[in-house]
Design an enzyme around this catalytic site. Structure first.
Site, mmCIF file in Angstrom:
data_model
loop_
_atom_site.group_PDB
_atom_site.id
_atom_site.type_symbol
_atom_site.label_atom_id
_atom_site.label_comp_id
_atom_site.label_asym_id
_atom_site.label_seq_id
_atom_site.Cartn_x
_atom_site.Cartn_y
_atom_site.Cartn_z
ATOM 1 N N HIS A 166 -12.810 58.996 77.843
ATOM 2 C CA HIS A 166 -12.437 57.732 77.495
ATOM 3 C C HIS A 166 -11.104 57.242 76.850
ATOM 4 O O HIS A 166 -9.966 57.824 77.180
ATOM 5 C CB HIS A 166 -12.054 59.035 75.813
ATOM 6 C CG HIS A 166 -12.758 59.381 75.191
ATOM 7 N ND1 HIS A 166 -13.630 60.503 74.217
ATOM 8 C CD2 HIS A 166 -14.725 59.552 74.877
ATOM 9 C CE1 HIS A 166 -14.817 60.965 74.280
ATOM 10 N NE2 HIS A 166 -15.745 60.294 74.723
ATOM 11 N N GLU A 169 -7.510 57.879 75.653
ATOM 12 C CA GLU A 169 -6.421 59.328 75.976
ATOM 13 C C GLU A 169 -5.942 59.382 77.248
ATOM 14 O O GLU A 169 -6.116 59.264 78.420
ATOM 15 C CB GLU A 169 -8.603 60.493 75.752
ATOM 16 C CG GLU A 169 -8.484 60.211 74.866
ATOM 17 C CD GLU A 169 -9.891 61.367 74.432
ATOM 18 O OE1 GLU A 169 -9.647 61.713 74.997
ATOM 19 O OE2 GLU A 169 -9.955 61.196 73.392
ATOM 20 N N HIS A 301 -8.915 65.300 77.751
ATOM 21 C CA HIS A 301 -9.305 65.123 76.423
ATOM 22 C C HIS A 301 -7.794 64.373 75.554
ATOM 23 O O HIS A 301 -7.044 65.636 76.166
ATOM 24 C CB HIS A 301 -10.543 64.674 75.888
ATOM 25 C CG HIS A 301 -11.966 65.176 76.432
ATOM 26 N ND1 HIS A 301 -12.527 63.944 75.619
ATOM 27 C CD2 HIS A 301 -12.442 65.422 76.698
ATOM 28 C CE1 HIS A 301 -13.767 63.475 76.137
ATOM 29 N NE2 HIS A 301 -13.859 64.418 77.262
ATOM 30 N N GLU A 375 -8.205 69.415 74.851
ATOM 31 C CA GLU A 375 -7.589 68.620 74.188
ATOM 32 C C GLU A 375 -6.157 68.816 73.978
ATOM 33 O O GLU A 375 -5.949 69.375 73.314
ATOM 34 C CB GLU A 375 -8.179 68.636 72.579
ATOM 35 C CG GLU A 375 -9.940 68.243 72.132
ATOM 36 C CD GLU A 375 -9.791 66.530 72.507
ATOM 37 O OE1 GLU A 375 -9.082 65.691 72.060
ATOM 38 O OE2 GLU A 375 -11.346 66.259 71.901
#
Length: 422
Positions: A166, A169, A301, A375
């Site tokens: 992404h 990010e 992420h 994350e």
């Protein structure tokens, strides 16, 4: 146009009107009808309620008690409100403080390439650069292989780490580059790192969505464009969510969107995005002699501080023939151990909300590669550059432990003799 040229262009206009035009503030451009923005959604408190929100097509960025941070287009905001939830605009992020390099303290794509070139030049005995394929706009998707005897395909357990799938990010690429540096610079003097490098083949791809990353980073603000997808045009907008485009349970379960304007647009078919196919082809290329060599996979992420494992497409912890009780227990045990080192929350992916067509569902569902998503933290997609070192240090130990488990993940539950005996 500079001010002198602008003044000259007004000479043919009556003077009063010229003054008005010259000094009146420019009218703000109307936002595009499908422009995405960040919102706070109040009300969803369960995985099922969060899934309701995700099924509108909105991208869930962060989860807090009774609240979600989402990126959504206006139609999705209206759909969320129809579900009965309160939606308000997210407060504008504070601009990053001015530093020596401002936002470019994060590696640009070109700087990432330079970093990789430097590492492989400095450590040619253990580091080798490779190009896995090219993006929609023709950029190389590069990676680094780290191992002793790096030019030889040895019969050793393999680890694959990807980042920046992404675009916004940004911290994820820093984590990947930091791990490349940790393994190479630490090889000579750290016996633990040396043993891992000697006993594994480690592949790290720092920017697997280079077009999106370049587009997001070439903006007028340090905060970027909040761009998530790749840059491939679709029928209504631009971009495919690469992490909804993989060929396992693609589009199966309401965990992605069929709207090209959505942040979670899944594409026209599985692997319709070139970048997805590059990653998938690389994983397929590691099937040697009928056996998948990659044993551990990590997709990095940000920014919710989580350690996640499959599956995302179903709430069930086990799936007959695909995720046994031992598989789930080993995933969960390792995930909790990794999270204990970086302070993240460990959980199955669907404990957040349903997703489909994701990397970790595909790598486990198709190839039984133990698979995780990190994350990272930082408080936003664009934490100030001064936070980079602090945030990447948090997961250094977790990355080493994940790499270590590649020899036999079932060792985490004491069943190595059952599953990993030669």
């Amino acid at each position: 146009m500079n001010s002198a040229r602008k003044l000259c262009s007004l000479l043919t206009i009556p003077s009063a009107l010229a003054l008005v035009l010259a000094f009146a503030p420019a009218a703000a451009a109307a936002p595009a009808p499908d422009a995405a923005a960040q919102y706070v959604v109040t009300g969803p408190g369960t995985a099922q309620q969060r899934t309701e929100v995700a099924r509108t097509g909105a991208a869930i960025d962060d989860v807090r008690t009774g609240e979600l941070s989402v990126t959504a287009i206006p139609a999705e905001v209206r759909a969320i409100r129809r579900l009965g939830y309160s939606v308000r605009s997210a407060p504008s992020a504070a601009p990053a403080p001015v530093e020596t390099k401002a936002a470019t303290s994060y590696h640009t794509y070109a700087e990432m390439r330079q970093n990789v070139d430097s590492v492989v030049a400095a450590y040619p005995q253990i580091a080798r650069q490779f190009v896995a394929g090219r993006s929609y706009q023709g950029r190389d998707i590069v990676g680094v292989k780290i191992s002793d005897n790096v030019a030889v395909d040895e019969n050793e357990p393999e680890v694959l780490i990807i980042a920046n799938i992404h675009a916004r990010e940004r911290l994820t690429a820093e984590q990947a580059l930091d791990y490349i540096g940790q393994l190479t610079s630490g090889y000579a003097g750290n016996s633990r790192i040396r043993n891992l490098v000697n006993g594994r083949e480690i592949y790290i791809m720092p920017m697997v969505n280079p077009d999106g990353q370049v587009y997001d980073m070439t903006s007028d603000t340090s905060a970027g464009r909040m761009w998530r997808k790749n840059r491939q045009p679709n029928s209504t907008s631009t971009g495919t969510d690469l992490n909804r485009n993989f060929a396992y349970r693609w589009g199966c379960c309401g965990g992605s969107s069929g709207s090209g304007s959505s942040q979670t647009y899944r594409g026209t078919r599985a692997e319709s995005a070139p970048e997805t196919k590059v990653i998938a082809d690389f994983v397929r290329s590691r099937v040697v002699g009928g056996r998948q060599q990659i044993k551990m996979f990590l997709d990095v992420h940000s920014e919710a501080e989580l350690v996640l494992w499959p599956f995302g497409y179903t709430y069930n912890n086990t799936v007959p023939g695909t995720m046994t009780a031992d598989d789930e227990l080993a995933h969960r045990t390792i995930g909790r151990e990794l999270a204990s080192t970086n302070g993240f929350t460990p959980e199955q992916s669907s404990d957040l909300y349903i997703t489909d067509g994701t990397t970790i569902d595909w790598t486990w569902g198709q190839y039984r590669i133990f698979s995780y998503t990190f994350e990272l933290g930082g408080g936003s997609f664009y934490p100030p550059p001064s936070a980079i070192d602090r945030e990447v240090q948090r997961s250094r130990e977790a990355l080493l432990r994940l790499t270590d488990y590649a020899d036999c993940p079932y060792r985490a539950i004491g069943k190595q003799a059952q599953y990993c005996a030669a």
